[in-house]
Motif scaffolding. Structure first.
Motif, PDB file in Angstrom:
ATOM      1  N   TYR A  32       0.817  -1.200   0.000  1.00 35.94           N
ATOM      2  CA  TYR A  32       0.000   0.000   0.000  1.00 35.94           C
ATOM      3  C   TYR A  32       0.853   1.254   0.000  1.00 35.94           C
ATOM      4  O   TYR A  32       1.817   1.371   0.754  1.00 35.94           O
ATOM      5  N   GLY A  33       0.485   2.192  -0.892  1.00 36.47           N
ATOM      6  CA  GLY A  33       0.984   3.538  -0.735  1.00 36.47           C
ATOM      7  C   GLY A  33       0.278   4.149   0.461  1.00 36.47           C
ATOM      8  O   GLY A  33      -0.927   3.978   0.626  1.00 36.47           O
ATOM      9  N   MET A  34       1.011   4.857   1.306  1.00 36.44           N
ATOM     10  CA  MET A  34       0.443   5.372   2.543  1.00 36.44           C
ATOM     11  C   MET A  34       0.557   6.884   2.600  1.00 36.44           C
ATOM     12  O   MET A  34       1.414   7.492   1.940  1.00 36.44           O
ATOM     13  N   ALA A  35      -0.308   7.476   3.394  1.00 32.77           N
ATOM     14  CA  ALA A  35      -0.296   8.935   3.516  1.00 32.77           C
ATOM     15  C   ALA A  35      -0.877   9.371   4.849  1.00 32.77           C
ATOM     16  O   ALA A  35      -1.590   8.607   5.512  1.00 32.77           O
ATOM     17  N   TRP A  36      -0.558  10.609   5.199  1.00 37.59           N
ATOM     18  CA  TRP A  36      -1.168  11.286   6.331  1.00 37.59           C
ATOM     19  C   TRP A  36      -1.988  12.461   5.797  1.00 37.59           C
ATOM     20  O   TRP A  36      -1.519  13.207   4.937  1.00 37.59           O
ATOM     21  N   PHE A  37      -3.166  12.615   6.332  1.00 34.47           N
ATOM     22  CA  PHE A  37      -4.014  13.769   6.105  1.00 34.47           C
ATOM     23  C   PHE A  37      -4.371  14.363   7.464  1.00 34.47           C
ATOM     24  O   PHE A  37      -4.194  13.722   8.485  1.00 34.47           O
ATOM     25  N   ARG A  38      -4.876  15.576   7.436  1.00 37.51           N
ATOM     26  CA  ARG A  38      -5.336  16.194   8.683  1.00 37.51           C
ATOM     27  C   ARG A  38      -6.576  17.030   8.412  1.00 37.51           C
ATOM     28  O   ARG A  38      -6.799  17.506   7.294  1.00 37.51           O
ATOM     29  N   GLN A  39      -7.353  17.212   9.468  1.00 37.60           N
ATOM     30  CA  GLN A  39      -8.570  18.011   9.353  1.00 37.60           C
ATOM     31  C   GLN A  39      -8.737  18.843  10.608  1.00 37.60           C
ATOM     32  O   GLN A  39      -8.867  18.299  11.716  1.00 37.60           O
ATOM     33  N   ALA A  40      -8.739  20.137  10.429  1.00 34.83           N
ATOM     34  CA  ALA A  40      -8.956  21.073  11.528  1.00 34.83           C
ATOM     35  C   ALA A  40     -10.441  21.403  11.619  1.00 34.83           C
ATOM     36  O   ALA A  40     -11.165  21.265  10.621  1.00 34.83           O
ATOM     37  N   PRO A  41     -10.916  21.863  12.770  1.00 34.59           N
ATOM     38  CA  PRO A  41     -12.336  22.183  12.921  1.00 34.59           C
ATOM     39  C   PRO A  41     -12.790  23.198  11.890  1.00 34.59           C
ATOM     40  O   PRO A  41     -12.144  24.229  11.687  1.00 34.59           O
ATOM     41  N   GLY A  42     -13.885  22.896  11.207  1.00 37.46           N
ATOM     42  CA  GLY A  42     -14.450  23.812  10.231  1.00 37.46           C
ATOM     43  C   GLY A  42     -13.718  23.847   8.904  1.00 37.46           C
ATOM     44  O   GLY A  42     -14.070  24.661   8.040  1.00 37.46           O
ATOM     45  N   LYS A  43     -12.724  22.987   8.733  1.00 39.93           N
ATOM     46  CA  LYS A  43     -11.960  22.983   7.486  1.00 39.93           C
ATOM     47  C   LYS A  43     -12.045  21.613   6.815  1.00 39.93           C
ATOM     48  O   LYS A  43     -12.386  20.612   7.445  1.00 39.93           O
ATOM     49  N   GLU A  44     -11.701  21.601   5.535  1.00 41.86           N
ATOM     50  CA  GLU A  44     -11.680  20.343   4.799  1.00 41.86           C
ATOM     51  C   GLU A  44     -10.434  19.534   5.156  1.00 41.86           C
ATOM     52  O   GLU A  44      -9.424  20.082   5.586  1.00 41.86           O
ATOM     53  N   ARG A  45     -10.538  18.230   4.928  1.00 37.98           N
ATOM     54  CA  ARG A  45      -9.385  17.372   5.151  1.00 37.98           C
ATOM     55  C   ARG A  45      -8.310  17.721   4.132  1.00 37.98           C
ATOM     56  O   ARG A  45      -8.593  17.891   2.942  1.00 37.98           O
ATOM     57  N   GLU A  46      -7.066  17.828   4.580  1.00 38.05           N
ATOM     58  CA  GLU A  46      -5.998  18.216   3.685  1.00 38.05           C
ATOM     59  C   GLU A  46      -4.829  17.236   3.744  1.00 38.05           C
ATOM     60  O   GLU A  46      -4.558  16.616   4.771  1.00 38.05           O
ATOM     61  N   PHE A  47      -4.148  17.143   2.614  1.00 34.14           N
ATOM     62  CA  PHE A  47      -2.984  16.288   2.486  1.00 34.14           C
ATOM     63  C   PHE A  47      -1.829  16.832   3.323  1.00 34.14           C
ATOM     64  O   PHE A  47      -1.590  18.041   3.356  1.00 34.14           O
ATOM     65  N   VAL A  48      -1.111  15.917   3.976  1.00 37.17           N
ATOM     66  CA  VAL A  48       0.064  16.296   4.754  1.00 37.17           C
ATOM     67  C   VAL A  48       1.330  15.696   4.138  1.00 37.17           C
ATOM     68  O   VAL A  48       2.279  16.413   3.836  1.00 37.17           O
ATOM     69  N   ALA A  49       1.330  14.372   3.970  1.00 34.18           N
ATOM     70  CA  ALA A  49       2.525  13.700   3.460  1.00 34.18           C
ATOM     71  C   ALA A  49       2.135  12.331   2.941  1.00 34.18           C
ATOM     72  O   ALA A  49       1.130  11.756   3.366  1.00 34.18           O
TER      73      ALA A  49
END
Length: 124
Positions: A32-49
């Protein structure tokens, strides 16, 4: 299928460091290719790495480049995100994700499996 469980989140002061982990179970983790995303309150989920199957290729969002390091240990079925020089704007729920087809994709819709997330809070 693969099951993903994040851990290691918490509260840290600005300028501090934290490492979050993603433990995988099920089918072969190294496929599997793997990744981290994050989501702050009131914001869309965004790519991290993101990281390739073997771990030799990595990708970062501009906002974390030079501060965060993604890595994986296929023998332990675990992926990591080392976060240094943390800023209050890094506060979010951090999710790990697995892609069964490729790696390095920055769109959340490309990922097949997701963990439930771990909260990272950076105080100013």
């Amino acid at each position: 299928q693969v099951q993903l469980v994040e851990s290691g989140g918490g509260l840290v002061q600005a300028g501090g460091s934290l490492r979050v982990s993603c433990a995988a179970s099920g089918r072969t983790f190294s496929s599997y290719g793997m990744a981290w995303f994050r989501q702050a309150p009131g914001k869309e989920r965004e790519f991290v790495a993101a990281i390739s199957w073997s771990g030799d290729t990595t990708y970062y969002a501009d906002s974390v480049k030079g501060r965060f390091t993604i890595s994986r240990d296929n023998a332990r079925n675990t992926m990591y995100l080392q976060m240094n020089s943390l800023k209050p704007e890094d506060t979010a729920v951090y999710y790990c994700a697995a892609d069964s087809r490729t790696f390095g994709v920055r769109l959340s819709g490309a990922y097949d499996y997701w963990g439930r997330g771990t909260q990272v809070t950076v105080s100013s």
